[in-house]
Write a protein that holds these residues in place. Structure first.
Motif, PDB file in Angstrom:
ATOM      1  N   LEU A  72      37.979  61.430 156.909  1.00 63.82           N
ATOM      2  CA  LEU A  72      38.558  60.097 156.823  1.00 63.82           C
ATOM      3  C   LEU A  72      39.988  60.114 157.346  1.00 63.82           C
ATOM      4  N   LYS A  73      40.317  59.120 158.171  1.00 64.50           N
ATOM      5  CA  LYS A  73      41.639  58.989 158.772  1.00 64.50           C
ATOM      6  C   LYS A  73      42.138  57.569 158.551  1.00 64.50           C
ATOM      7  N   CYS A  74      43.453  57.375 158.627  1.00 63.15           N
ATOM      8  CA  CYS A  74      44.007  56.026 158.574  1.00 63.15           C
ATOM      9  C   CYS A  74      45.334  55.986 159.319  1.00 63.15           C
ATOM     10  N   ARG A  75      45.749  54.764 159.646  1.00 68.98           N
ATOM     11  CA  ARG A  75      47.045  54.535 160.298  1.00 68.98           C
ATOM     12  C   ARG A  75      47.662  53.325 159.612  1.00 68.98           C
ATOM     13  N   LYS A  76      48.703  53.544 158.828  1.00 67.33           N
ATOM     14  CA  LYS A  76      49.346  52.477 158.054  1.00 67.33           C
ATOM     15  C   LYS A  76      49.888  51.381 158.958  1.00 67.33           C
ATOM     16  N   SER A  77      50.456  51.745 160.102  1.00 65.83           N
ATOM     17  CA  SER A  77      51.093  50.750 160.976  1.00 65.83           C
ATOM     18  C   SER A  77      50.129  49.690 161.484  1.00 65.83           C
ATOM     19  N   THR A  78      48.849  50.043 161.612  1.00 66.64           N
ATOM     20  CA  THR A  78      47.851  49.084 162.104  1.00 66.64           C
ATOM     21  C   THR A  78      46.807  48.735 161.046  1.00 66.64           C
ATOM     22  N   GLU A  79      46.936  49.346 159.842  1.00 70.17           N
ATOM     23  CA  GLU A  79      45.995  49.122 158.740  1.00 70.17           C
ATOM     24  C   GLU A  79      44.566  49.577 159.084  1.00 70.17           C
ATOM     25  N   GLU A  80      44.426  50.530 159.996  1.00 70.77           N
ATOM     26  CA  GLU A  80      43.110  51.041 160.398  1.00 70.77           C
ATOM     27  C   GLU A  80      42.662  52.160 159.465  1.00 70.77           C
ATOM     28  N   VAL A  81      41.371  52.182 159.175  1.00 72.71           N
ATOM     29  CA  VAL A  81      40.746  53.270 158.420  1.00 72.71           C
ATOM     30  C   VAL A  81      39.458  53.626 159.153  1.00 72.71           C
ATOM     31  N   TRP A  82      39.271  54.908 159.489  1.00 72.27           N
ATOM     32  CA  TRP A  82      38.107  55.321 160.268  1.00 72.27           C
ATOM     33  C   TRP A  82      37.758  56.766 159.955  1.00 72.27           C
ATOM     34  N   TYR A  83      36.640  57.200 160.485  1.00 76.92           N
ATOM     35  CA  TYR A  83      36.227  58.604 160.375  1.00 76.92           C
ATOM     36  C   TYR A  83      36.314  59.267 161.740  1.00 76.92           C
ATOM     37  N   GLU A  84      36.727  60.517 161.728  1.00 75.80           N
ATOM     38  CA  GLU A  84      36.599  61.380 162.899  1.00 75.80           C
ATOM     39  C   GLU A  84      35.592  62.447 162.503  1.00 75.80           C
ATOM     40  N   TYR A  85      34.861  62.932 163.478  1.00 79.77           N
ATOM     41  CA  TYR A  85      33.794  63.896 163.207  1.00 79.77           C
ATOM     42  C   TYR A  85      34.148  65.231 163.837  1.00 79.77           C
ATOM     43  N   VAL A  86      34.157  66.260 162.993  1.00 82.65           N
ATOM     44  CA  VAL A  86      34.510  67.606 163.453  1.00 82.65           C
ATOM     45  C   VAL A  86      33.315  68.523 163.257  1.00 82.65           C
TER      46      VAL A  86
END
Length: 83
Positions: free
Chosen positions: A48-62
């Motif tokens: 799980l990842k997020c970016r406060k500046s854009t309010e985005e929440v997403w998953y990256e797959y490793v």
């Protein structure tokens, strides 16, 4: 509400109980009703990842690390048998 907080490299800390947070702490996070659904491909792990500046929440797959324990045991058994 669930709160997610951005750490290094957009990694996430999650707080499920908002009553444990002050208003100042809530302002530093992203409030979401639910976590996004991970659509994890085989052989991958969702991070799980997020970016406060854009309010985005997403998953990256490793890639999931390969566990080669069985192969190592077989190799050791062969080496011991050769001794």
């Amino acid at each position: 509400m669930i709160y997610v907080f951005e750490n290094d490299n957009n990694n996430v800390s999650i707080v499920y109980d908002e009553t444990t947070l002050t208003n100042e702490q809530k302002a530093k996070g992203i409030a979401i009703a639910e976590l996004p659904t991970a659509e994890t491909p085989e052989g991958k792990q969702a991070v799980l990842k997020c970016r406060k500046s854009t309010e985005e929440v997403w998953y990256e797959y490793v890639d999931i690390p390969v566990d080669n324990t069985e192969q190592r045991i077989t190799d050791l058994e062969i080496a011991m048998a050769a001794i």
